[in-house]
Design a protein around this motif. Structure first.
Motif, PDB file in Angstrom:
ATOM      1  N   UNK A 179       0.807  -1.216   0.000  1.00  0.00           N
ATOM      2  CA  UNK A 179       0.000   0.000   0.000  1.00  0.00           C
ATOM      3  C   UNK A 179       0.848   1.277   0.000  1.00  0.00           C
ATOM      4  N   UNK A 180       2.157   1.131  -0.203  1.00  0.00           N
ATOM      5  CA  UNK A 180       3.060   2.283  -0.310  1.00  0.00           C
ATOM      6  C   UNK A 180       3.775   2.197  -1.653  1.00  0.00           C
ATOM      7  N   UNK A 181       3.869   3.305  -2.363  1.00  0.00           N
ATOM      8  CA  UNK A 181       4.456   3.322  -3.707  1.00  0.00           C
ATOM      9  C   UNK A 181       5.746   4.140  -3.732  1.00  0.00           C
ATOM     10  N   UNK A 182       6.619   3.774  -4.648  1.00  0.00           N
ATOM     11  CA  UNK A 182       7.832   4.543  -4.942  1.00  0.00           C
ATOM     12  C   UNK A 182       7.702   5.070  -6.364  1.00  0.00           C
ATOM     13  N   UNK A 183       7.532   6.380  -6.507  1.00  0.00           N
ATOM     14  CA  UNK A 183       7.333   7.008  -7.811  1.00  0.00           C
ATOM     15  C   UNK A 183       8.635   7.696  -8.218  1.00  0.00           C
ATOM     16  N   UNK A 184       9.177   7.398  -9.398  1.00  0.00           N
ATOM     17  CA  UNK A 184      10.439   8.033  -9.806  1.00  0.00           C
ATOM     18  C   UNK A 184      10.333   9.561  -9.824  1.00  0.00           C
ATOM     19  N   UNK A 185      11.403  10.217  -9.360  1.00  0.00           N
ATOM     20  CA  UNK A 185      11.513  11.677  -9.438  1.00  0.00           C
ATOM     21  C   UNK A 185      12.477  11.983 -10.576  1.00  0.00           C
ATOM     22  N   UNK A 186      11.977  12.608 -11.637  1.00  0.00           N
ATOM     23  CA  UNK A 186      12.776  12.721 -12.856  1.00  0.00           C
ATOM     24  C   UNK A 186      13.697  13.932 -12.888  1.00  0.00           C
ATOM     25  N   UNK A 187      13.561  14.854 -11.921  1.00  0.00           N
ATOM     26  CA  UNK A 187      14.408  16.046 -11.983  1.00  0.00           C
ATOM     27  C   UNK A 187      15.333  16.204 -10.778  1.00  0.00           C
ATOM     28  N   UNK A 188      15.623  15.100 -10.082  1.00  0.00           N
ATOM     29  CA  UNK A 188      16.699  15.056  -9.093  1.00  0.00           C
ATOM     30  C   UNK A 188      17.719  14.028  -9.569  1.00  0.00           C
ATOM     31  N   UNK A 189      19.009  14.355  -9.515  1.00  0.00           N
ATOM     32  CA  UNK A 189      20.019  13.410 -10.002  1.00  0.00           C
ATOM     33  C   UNK A 189      20.141  12.200  -9.086  1.00  0.00           C
ATOM     34  N   UNK A 190      20.534  11.043  -9.622  1.00  0.00           N
ATOM     35  CA  UNK A 190      20.777   9.872  -8.777  1.00  0.00           C
ATOM     36  C   UNK A 190      21.830  10.169  -7.716  1.00  0.00           C
ATOM     37  N   UNK A 191      21.706   9.507  -6.599  1.00  0.00           N
ATOM     38  CA  UNK A 191      22.652   9.695  -5.505  1.00  0.00           C
ATOM     39  C   UNK A 191      23.855   8.784  -5.680  1.00  0.00           C
ATOM     40  N   UNK A 192      25.081   9.311  -5.556  1.00  0.00           N
ATOM     41  CA  UNK A 192      26.255   8.437  -5.564  1.00  0.00           C
ATOM     42  C   UNK A 192      26.280   7.584  -4.303  1.00  0.00           C
ATOM     43  N   UNK A 193      26.619   6.322  -4.472  1.00  0.00           N
ATOM     44  CA  UNK A 193      26.683   5.363  -3.373  1.00  0.00           C
ATOM     45  C   UNK A 193      28.130   4.928  -3.212  1.00  0.00           C
ATOM     46  N   UNK A 194      28.629   4.945  -1.985  1.00  0.00           N
ATOM     47  CA  UNK A 194      30.032   4.596  -1.741  1.00  0.00           C
ATOM     48  C   UNK A 194      30.136   3.725  -0.498  1.00  0.00           C
ATOM     49  N   UNK A 195      31.327   3.195  -0.278  1.00  0.00           N
ATOM     50  CA  UNK A 195      31.630   2.433   0.932  1.00  0.00           C
ATOM     51  C   UNK A 195      32.508   3.296   1.830  1.00  0.00           C
ATOM     52  N   UNK A 196      32.142   3.379   3.100  1.00  0.00           N
ATOM     53  CA  UNK A 196      32.873   4.198   4.064  1.00  0.00           C
ATOM     54  C   UNK A 196      33.494   3.310   5.134  1.00  0.00           C
ATOM     55  N   UNK A 197      34.610   3.784   5.675  1.00  0.00           N
ATOM     56  CA  UNK A 197      35.315   3.061   6.734  1.00  0.00           C
ATOM     57  C   UNK A 197      35.921   4.071   7.693  1.00  0.00           C
ATOM     58  N   UNK A 203      41.615  -2.108   7.937  1.00  0.00           N
ATOM     59  CA  UNK A 203      40.545  -3.013   7.551  1.00  0.00           C
ATOM     60  C   UNK A 203      41.031  -4.456   7.554  1.00  0.00           C
ATOM     61  N   UNK A 204      40.199  -5.400   7.965  1.00  0.00           N
ATOM     62  CA  UNK A 204      40.534  -6.810   7.750  1.00  0.00           C
ATOM     63  C   UNK A 204      40.710  -7.063   6.256  1.00  0.00           C
ATOM     64  N   UNK A 205      41.607  -7.980   5.877  1.00  0.00           N
ATOM     65  CA  UNK A 205      41.864  -8.204   4.446  1.00  0.00           C
ATOM     66  C   UNK A 205      40.623  -8.462   3.605  1.00  0.00           C
ATOM     67  N   UNK A 206      39.640  -9.274   4.053  1.00  0.00           N
ATOM     68  CA  UNK A 206      38.462  -9.469   3.199  1.00  0.00           C
ATOM     69  C   UNK A 206      37.689  -8.172   2.951  1.00  0.00           C
ATOM     70  N   UNK A 207      37.589  -7.318   3.968  1.00  0.00           N
ATOM     71  CA  UNK A 207      36.881  -6.049   3.801  1.00  0.00           C
ATOM     72  C   UNK A 207      37.658  -5.120   2.873  1.00  0.00           C
ATOM     73  N   UNK A 208      38.984  -5.084   3.035  1.00  0.00           N
ATOM     74  CA  UNK A 208      39.804  -4.252   2.159  1.00  0.00           C
ATOM     75  C   UNK A 208      39.688  -4.718   0.710  1.00  0.00           C
ATOM     76  N   UNK A 209      39.637  -6.024   0.508  1.00  0.00           N
ATOM     77  CA  UNK A 209      39.526  -6.563  -0.848  1.00  0.00           C
ATOM     78  C   UNK A 209      38.179  -6.209  -1.461  1.00  0.00           C
ATOM     79  N   UNK A 210      37.102  -6.319  -0.683  1.00  0.00           N
ATOM     80  CA  UNK A 210      35.780  -5.968  -1.195  1.00  0.00           C
ATOM     81  C   UNK A 210      35.730  -4.503  -1.592  1.00  0.00           C
ATOM     82  N   UNK A 211      36.248  -3.627  -0.745  1.00  0.00           N
ATOM     83  CA  UNK A 211      36.231  -2.196  -1.035  1.00  0.00           C
ATOM     84  C   UNK A 211      37.018  -1.899  -2.307  1.00  0.00           C
ATOM     85  N   UNK A 212      38.232  -2.464  -2.411  1.00  0.00           N
ATOM     86  CA  UNK A 212      39.070  -2.208  -3.586  1.00  0.00           C
ATOM     87  C   UNK A 212      38.436  -2.763  -4.859  1.00  0.00           C
TER      88      UNK A 212
END
Length: 220
Positions: A179-197, A203-212
């Motif tokens: 009963x809740x909808x997500x309607x595209x907003x056509x005049x806002x730019x997409x948000x950049x998504x990143x990994x933060x630490x 970082x543990x080696x597996x986490x460092x490898x995933x990030x790289x």
């Protein structure tokens, strides 16, 4: 009593210490994070998804409960390092199914301005919230950020009981009830998504490898 046999390496050549999975902080559904992990050539089964509260988004990272976390936009937190974008999340307007904008193929942020929206929650950085829910539209119309943002369930309750809207992201659609909808907003730019630490933590080696690997894949 016989000795406990050592854990074999993946190639069967000898003992190894069990590797702890990468602990990845997320908010909402894991779909976006899963897409990033797979694009980087890693397996989601090797990652532990750790939800964080939008009112205290950095607490798990600062307390060592996660290795890396999903963030959007650029942070100005001195103790947190943010990598290059690894994905982009389209913008969407979250509304109740009976809202006047619910059945639109897409909407303008200008059309969202007449409806009450959500205010910056808790310790969430206001300078980032201004990008998530802008204080005004490009034409200068104020966006009324009045409803407290708490949890997804709390947001859904507000959207169900009122004509409020939430200026958000397409990825949120994966956790919305019917009963809740997500309607595209056509005049806002997409948000950049990143990994933060944490900036000064190793970082543990597996986490460092995933990030790289995620950043390397995104640059291709």
């Amino acid at each position: 009593m016989p000795d406990t046999p050592p854990t074999a390496t993946l190639d069967g050549t000898g003992p190894r210490t069990a590797v702890r999975p990468v602990r990845l902080g997320i908010h909402g559904a894991p779909h976006l994070a899963t897409r990033i992990i797979r694009a980087a050539g890693h397996r989601p089964e090797e990652v532990e998804f750790v939800p964080y509260d939008v009112a205290e988004p950095f607490r798990p990272l600062r307390e060592g409960a996660v290795d890396v976390m999903i963030v959007k936009y650029v942070l100005r937190e001195p103790d947190i390092a943010v990598g290059d974008p690894v994905a982009f999340d389209d913008r969407a307007l979250i509304v109740g199914a009976d809202h006047p904008l619910a059945d639109r193929a897409s909407v303008s942020i200008e059309e969202a301005a007449p409806y009450d929206s959500f205010s910056c929650p808790g310790d969430f950085p206001p300078y980032v919230w201004d990008l998530v829910v802008p204080p005004h539209t490009p034409r200068g119309t104020p966006i009324r950020r009045v409803h407290p943002m708490t949890t997804v369930e709390g947001m859904v309750e507000v959207l169900t009981d009122t004509r409020a809207v939430h200026v958000s992201f397409a990825s949120l659609e994966a956790v919305l009830p019917p009963h809740i909808r997500a309607v595209p907003v056509h005049d806002l730019p997409p948000a950049p998504v990143a990994l933060a630490r944490l900036r000064d933590a190793e970082l543990p080696p597996p986490a460092a490898a995933l990030l790289a690997d995620a950043e390397r894949q995104a640059r291709r």
